[in-house]
Design a protein around this motif. Sequence first.
Motif, PDB file in Angstrom:
ATOM      1  N   THR A  14       0.869  -1.251  -0.095  1.00  0.00           N
ATOM      2  CA  THR A  14      -0.005   0.097   0.257  1.00  0.00           C
ATOM      3  C   THR A  14       0.763   1.380  -0.037  1.00  0.00           C
ATOM      4  O   THR A  14       0.662   2.290  -0.705  1.00  0.00           O
ATOM      5  N   VAL A  15       1.935   1.125   0.756  1.00  0.00           N
ATOM      6  CA  VAL A  15       2.540   2.389   0.756  1.00  0.00           C
ATOM      7  C   VAL A  15       3.463   2.641  -0.378  1.00  0.00           C
ATOM      8  O   VAL A  15       3.387   3.963  -0.891  1.00  0.00           O
ATOM      9  N   PRO A  16       4.254   1.720  -0.870  1.00  0.00           N
ATOM     10  CA  PRO A  16       4.994   2.106  -2.249  1.00  0.00           C
ATOM     11  C   PRO A  16       3.943   2.438  -3.312  1.00  0.00           C
ATOM     12  O   PRO A  16       4.527   3.244  -4.170  1.00  0.00           O
ATOM     13  N   VAL A  17       2.922   1.710  -3.266  1.00  0.00           N
ATOM     14  CA  VAL A  17       1.979   2.152  -4.656  1.00  0.00           C
ATOM     15  C   VAL A  17       1.654   3.686  -4.252  1.00  0.00           C
ATOM     16  O   VAL A  17       1.258   4.479  -5.208  1.00  0.00           O
ATOM     17  N   ALA A  18       1.027   4.079  -3.068  1.00  0.00           N
ATOM     18  CA  ALA A  18       0.516   5.248  -2.664  1.00  0.00           C
ATOM     19  C   ALA A  18       1.650   6.262  -2.935  1.00  0.00           C
ATOM     20  O   ALA A  18       1.325   7.248  -3.475  1.00  0.00           O
ATOM     21  N   ALA A  19       3.142   5.999  -2.816  1.00  0.00           N
ATOM     22  CA  ALA A  19       3.924   6.678  -3.105  1.00  0.00           C
ATOM     23  C   ALA A  19       4.303   7.153  -4.575  1.00  0.00           C
ATOM     24  O   ALA A  19       4.401   8.252  -4.878  1.00  0.00           O
ATOM     25  N   VAL A  20       4.076   6.003  -5.421  1.00  0.00           N
ATOM     26  CA  VAL A  20       3.907   6.264  -7.005  1.00  0.00           C
ATOM     27  C   VAL A  20       3.096   7.025  -7.157  1.00  0.00           C
ATOM     28  O   VAL A  20       2.941   7.953  -8.297  1.00  0.00           O
ATOM     29  N   LEU A  21       1.557   6.960  -6.936  1.00  0.00           N
ATOM     30  CA  LEU A  21       0.405   7.703  -7.250  1.00  0.00           C
ATOM     31  C   LEU A  21       0.939   9.330  -7.018  1.00  0.00           C
ATOM     32  O   LEU A  21       0.457  10.091  -7.645  1.00  0.00           O
ATOM     33  N   GLY A  22       1.290   9.411  -5.652  1.00  0.00           N
ATOM     34  CA  GLY A  22       1.574  10.760  -5.042  1.00  0.00           C
ATOM     35  C   GLY A  22       2.704  11.626  -5.984  1.00  0.00           C
ATOM     36  O   GLY A  22       2.848  12.683  -6.191  1.00  0.00           O
ATOM     37  N   SER A  23       3.523  10.599  -6.396  1.00  0.00           N
ATOM     38  CA  SER A  23       4.792  11.215  -7.290  1.00  0.00           C
ATOM     39  C   SER A  23       4.198  11.408  -8.512  1.00  0.00           C
ATOM     40  O   SER A  23       4.402  12.655  -9.221  1.00  0.00           O
ATOM     41  N   VAL A  24       3.346  10.758  -9.095  1.00  0.00           N
ATOM     42  CA  VAL A  24       2.881  10.967 -10.481  1.00  0.00           C
ATOM     43  C   VAL A  24       1.882  12.222 -10.510  1.00  0.00           C
ATOM     44  O   VAL A  24       2.087  13.185 -11.561  1.00  0.00           O
ATOM     45  N   LEU A  25       0.938  12.517  -9.799  1.00  0.00           N
ATOM     46  CA  LEU A  25       0.282  13.775  -9.453  1.00  0.00           C
ATOM     47  C   LEU A  25       1.077  14.883  -9.358  1.00  0.00           C
ATOM     48  O   LEU A  25       0.790  16.012  -9.938  1.00  0.00           O
ATOM     49  N   SER A  26       2.041  15.005  -8.484  1.00  0.00           N
ATOM     50  CA  SER A  26       2.934  15.975  -8.062  1.00  0.00           C
ATOM     51  C   SER A  26       3.789  16.306  -9.162  1.00  0.00           C
ATOM     52  O   SER A  26       4.151  17.541  -9.547  1.00  0.00           O
ATOM     53  N   LEU A  27       4.539  15.399  -9.856  1.00  0.00           N
ATOM     54  CA  LEU A  27       5.083  15.664 -11.024  1.00  0.00           C
ATOM     55  C   LEU A  27       4.586  16.323 -12.039  1.00  0.00           C
ATOM     56  O   LEU A  27       5.035  17.078 -12.817  1.00  0.00           O
ATOM     57  N   GLN A  28       3.431  15.774 -12.409  1.00  0.00           N
ATOM     58  CA  GLN A  28       2.757  16.454 -13.701  1.00  0.00           C
ATOM     59  C   GLN A  28       2.266  17.931 -13.324  1.00  0.00           C
ATOM     60  O   GLN A  28       2.236  18.655 -14.500  1.00  0.00           O
ATOM     61  N   PHE A  29       1.634  18.203 -12.118  1.00  0.00           N
ATOM     62  CA  PHE A  29       1.180  19.360 -11.887  1.00  0.00           C
ATOM     63  C   PHE A  29       2.476  20.391 -11.736  1.00  0.00           C
ATOM     64  O   PHE A  29       2.333  21.554 -12.376  1.00  0.00           O
ATOM     65  N   GLY A  30       3.538  19.803 -11.512  1.00  0.00           N
ATOM     66  CA  GLY A  30       4.866  20.757 -11.305  1.00  0.00           C
ATOM     67  C   GLY A  30       5.474  21.157 -12.846  1.00  0.00           C
ATOM     68  O   GLY A  30       5.611  22.138 -13.150  1.00  0.00           O
ATOM     69  N   ALA A  31       5.276  19.974 -13.687  1.00  0.00           N
ATOM     70  CA  ALA A  31       5.479  20.171 -15.049  1.00  0.00           C
ATOM     71  C   ALA A  31       4.822  21.059 -15.714  1.00  0.00           C
ATOM     72  O   ALA A  31       5.269  21.775 -16.628  1.00  0.00           O
ATOM     73  N   ALA A  32       3.269  21.169 -15.373  1.00  0.00           N
ATOM     74  CA  ALA A  32       2.552  21.965 -16.094  1.00  0.00           C
ATOM     75  C   ALA A  32       2.671  23.494 -15.611  1.00  0.00           C
ATOM     76  O   ALA A  32       2.963  24.317 -16.365  1.00  0.00           O
ATOM     77  N   PHE A  33       3.103  23.708 -14.320  1.00  0.00           N
ATOM     78  CA  PHE A  33       3.315  24.968 -13.958  1.00  0.00           C
ATOM     79  C   PHE A  33       4.647  25.444 -14.530  1.00  0.00           C
ATOM     80  O   PHE A  33       5.003  26.706 -14.723  1.00  0.00           O
ATOM     81  N   ALA A  34       5.516  24.481 -14.486  1.00  0.00           N
ATOM     82  CA  ALA A  34       7.014  24.719 -15.023  1.00  0.00           C
ATOM     83  C   ALA A  34       7.029  25.274 -16.550  1.00  0.00           C
ATOM     84  O   ALA A  34       7.603  26.191 -17.005  1.00  0.00           O
ATOM     85  N   SER A  35       5.905  24.830 -17.402  1.00  0.00           N
ATOM     86  CA  SER A  35       5.846  25.281 -18.863  1.00  0.00           C
ATOM     87  C   SER A  35       5.466  26.886 -18.681  1.00  0.00           C
ATOM     88  O   SER A  35       5.669  27.509 -19.549  1.00  0.00           O
ATOM     89  N   THR A  36       4.991  27.242 -17.448  1.00  0.00           N
ATOM     90  CA  THR A  36       4.680  28.749 -17.557  1.00  0.00           C
ATOM     91  C   THR A  36       5.793  29.759 -17.473  1.00  0.00           C
ATOM     92  O   THR A  36       5.756  30.794 -17.665  1.00  0.00           O
ATOM     93  N   LEU A  37       6.970  28.921 -17.006  1.00  0.00           N
ATOM     94  CA  LEU A  37       8.300  29.913 -16.867  1.00  0.00           C
ATOM     95  C   LEU A  37       9.134  29.940 -18.309  1.00  0.00           C
ATOM     96  O   LEU A  37       9.857  30.629 -18.400  1.00  0.00           O
ATOM     97  N   PHE A  38       8.578  29.005 -19.190  1.00  0.00           N
ATOM     98  CA  PHE A  38       9.375  29.194 -20.582  1.00  0.00           C
ATOM     99  C   PHE A  38       9.505  30.494 -21.036  1.00  0.00           C
ATOM    100  O   PHE A  38      10.788  30.809 -21.715  1.00  0.00           O
TER     101      PHE A  38
END
Length: 295
Positions: A14-38
């Motif tokens: 449960t913990v490692p799978v939850a970690a992957v899911l949390g990573s997926v969401l955090s990374l993609q929203f971060g990437a979306a915000f990062a594109s606004t700095l281009f």
Amino acid sequence: MSGTAPAPRGGSRTVPVAAVLGSVLSLQFGAAFASTLFDDVGALGTVTLRLTLAAVILWAVVRPSVRHWRPAQWRGVVALGASLAAMNGFFYVYVAIARLPLAAAVTIEFLGPLALAAVLSRRPRDALWVALALAGVVLLGARGLGGDGGALDPAGVGFALLAAAGWAWYIVAGSHVATTVSGAAGLTVATTVAAALVLPLGLGTAGAGLADPAILAAGAAVALLSSVVPYSLEMRALRELPKNVFAILIALEPAAAALAGALVLGQWVQPVAAVGIALVIVAGVGALRGSGDPR
């Protein structure tokens, strides 16, 4: 913090799978915000801010002790740092050059983890989950990801493939570091290596713009969402999940990218992509259930 190898772990996934899911969401929203700095600091300036500030944050929080690291641990950490530089550098460059929708960009990059999962598969059932994930990725990469549905820019495809190779390399190197270096010490030093590799390029393109207080504040937020939080969670997951299962679970990245692209960038997903997302989720669940012992 000690640099010795962590003790083997088992038990619930449960913990490692939850970690992957949390990573997926955090990374993609971060990437979306990062594109606004281009527009302000460019693609290389953005990735430089992301990795450099992430390294500063990790050193401040983790304060790793590296005095007793063995040569094999140093080699693994340097390899992980190089993979982070390749994965992040090529991702931001090809997104900036080809102007791909975020979901399409991540879908192409996912071919790296998917190929790794196929190579590591040992049973017919494993091949089924890889094939199912591939089908989902193909649908996600079709016209359902927004834009005008036209042909992809050849330069974008080339950079995407390089980023995909960097992603597969990251999973292999990350799994090694996660099981040989305790805590977040390995990630901290690896992020520093990655930042050192991209810093000359970022300074050469963005220059003094990287020191602007408003840009630094935005860069710190991107560093947290796109590097510190997701990579820390992924190192946690890689301690317990087999590499092939982790690689398939990461197939949720395109789905999260579609969500982030819609909410942050207005890049709405068409109905055909929903089928692709469903296939990827089924493949991830199937791979997890059939993986046996979490080690």
